[in-house]
Design a protein around this motif. Structure first.
Motif, PDB file in Angstrom:
ATOM      1  N   ASP A 171      13.077  -0.339 -18.266  1.00  0.00           N
ATOM      2  CA  ASP A 171      13.757   0.937 -18.016  1.00  0.00           C
ATOM      3  C   ASP A 171      13.821   1.783 -19.286  1.00  0.00           C
ATOM      4  O   ASP A 171      13.613   3.005 -19.251  1.00  0.00           O
ATOM      5  N   GLN A 174      10.443   3.082 -20.041  1.00  0.00           N
ATOM      6  CA  GLN A 174      10.089   4.120 -19.079  1.00  0.00           C
ATOM      7  C   GLN A 174      10.702   5.458 -19.479  1.00  0.00           C
ATOM      8  O   GLN A 174      10.061   6.512 -19.382  1.00  0.00           O
ATOM      9  N   LYS A 175      11.965   5.418 -19.937  1.00  0.00           N
ATOM     10  CA  LYS A 175      12.616   6.645 -20.398  1.00  0.00           C
ATOM     11  C   LYS A 175      11.907   7.200 -21.632  1.00  0.00           C
ATOM     12  O   LYS A 175      11.727   8.415 -21.763  1.00  0.00           O
ATOM     13  N   ASN A 178       8.832   8.827 -20.474  1.00  0.00           N
ATOM     14  CA  ASN A 178       9.126  10.125 -19.857  1.00  0.00           C
ATOM     15  C   ASN A 178       9.399  11.188 -20.912  1.00  0.00           C
ATOM     16  O   ASN A 178       9.081  12.368 -20.713  1.00  0.00           O
ATOM     17  N   ASN A 179       9.995  10.762 -22.038  1.00  0.00           N
ATOM     18  CA  ASN A 179      10.286  11.710 -23.115  1.00  0.00           C
ATOM     19  C   ASN A 179       9.025  12.209 -23.808  1.00  0.00           C
ATOM     20  O   ASN A 179       9.073  13.204 -24.539  1.00  0.00           O
TER      21      ASN A 179
END
Length: 345
Positions: A171, A174-175, A178-179
């Motif tokens: 997780d 994944q963040k 995404n950034n």
């Protein structure tokens, strides 16, 4: 014949009488001035504060390069492009993060395989233990199988903990991934796009230049500066009239949106110091423009007239007021006569 003479004499006498009356009336009123009267009119009297201001965008989003995210691989927008909140603007490339994501996926997959293998082993041992109990096997044999089952339970618990950690790490990664895609935080127009590989700095404060600037062109504000005394008179919501030397026949209207709490210290190197009043504290004031702003652009210089107080007063034409020895007087008509009265203006 005598009757005609009498008529002529009578007419002449009457004419002489009217002539004498007219002459007397003229003599009585000739040379007297004509007096015009007026009444008090109630109107609004406003107290204003004036200062210069600069038009700015109310909503601006600037994107700066973040070395911690890696290298910018792609800019996804162009100048003058309309964007919405959440639209992608640019993309980073981070090889280290890619390797961590790949390793994390391997860890998760291998842990699932291990847990599945342990479950199969546990199933076989329990079936074997059941079979031994049915055959009345020795206690030693059954104890050995139970120890193996206990060991498998410990391994499964450890594997599940490792899996939980790997999933949480997934997780986080994944963040971070995404950034790598920077998205717009406002709806507006792309005003400027700079080379992502440049290291240019602004001259004012040595801050790096933003790679992308987005602004809402439909919402403009005017930023000005007021004195310490004026900052006590200006309040949020007060009406402001805006004018420009470039367009003298036009005016715009707004209202006070915010008064800065902290002062800006002027000095000779400060571009907002117009009066060379070194060391004087000035407070920033922000005016939200209301209505049509098509003729305005960021950077325009405007004159701000802030209405700080409005009250009802009685007024007269200036011609009705007489000044004498530093005092002001008016004539009031009462009972058909003029009375001189002192007034304050």
């Amino acid at each position: 014949m005598e009757n005609k003479k009498r008529i002529l004499i009578g007419v002449s006498v009457i004419a002489i009488i009217f002539l004498l009356v007219g002459v007397n009336v003229y003599i009585a009123f000739a040379g007297k001035p004509t007096v015009k009267t007026t009444t008090l009119q109630q109107r609004d009297l406003s107290k204003t504060i004036t200062t210069n201001g600069t038009v700015e965008l109310k909503n601006v989003y600037k994107v700066y390069k973040d070395p911690q995210l890696g290298n910018i691989s792609q800019v996804l927008v162009n100048e003058n492009q309309e964007v919405k909140k959440g639209d992608p603007l640019l993309k980073y490339s981070n090889q280290q993060l890619i390797l961590e994501i790949q390793q994390n996926n391997i860890d998760i997959k291998s842990t699932y395989i291990k847990i599945d293998d342990l479950n199969k082993k546990e199933k076989r041992l329990r079936e074997k233990l059941k079979e031994l109990k049915e055959k009345n096997a020795s206690d030693q044999v059954k104890e050995n199988l139970q120890e193996q089952l206990d060991s498998i339970d410990t391994e499964k618990e450890t594997a599940n903990l490792n899996l939980s950690y790997a999933l949480k790490k997934k997780d986080i990664l994944q963040k971070q991934e995404n950034n790598l895609i920077v998205k717009s935080k406002i709806t507006g127009t792309v005003i400027d796009v700079n080379d992502p590989n440049s290291q240019n700095y602004t001259q004012e404060n040595l801050e790096p230049e933003p790679i992308i600037i987005i602004g809402d062109l439909n919402k403009l504000i005017v930023k000005g500066y007021i004195s310490e005394y004026d900052s006590l008179q200006v309040q949020k919501g007060q009406k402001v009239t805006l004018t420009s030397d470039v367009s003298p026949n036009k005016s715009w209207y707004g209202k006070i949106q915010q008064i800065g709490y902290l002062p800006v210290n002027y000095n000779s190197n400060n571009p907002v110091n117009n009066n060379n009043d070194t060391g004087t504290a000035k407070y920033p004031v922000f005016v939200e423009i209301v209505g049509n702003t098509e003729d305005l652009k960021p950077g325009f210089q405007l004159m701000m007239e802030i209405k700080t107080e409005t009250k009802k007063v009685f007024s007269l034409p200036i011609s009705s007021v007489i000044q004498s020895e530093g005092k002001y007087y008016v004539y009031v008509v009462k009972d058909g006569k003029l009375h001189k009265r002192e007034v304050k203006v």
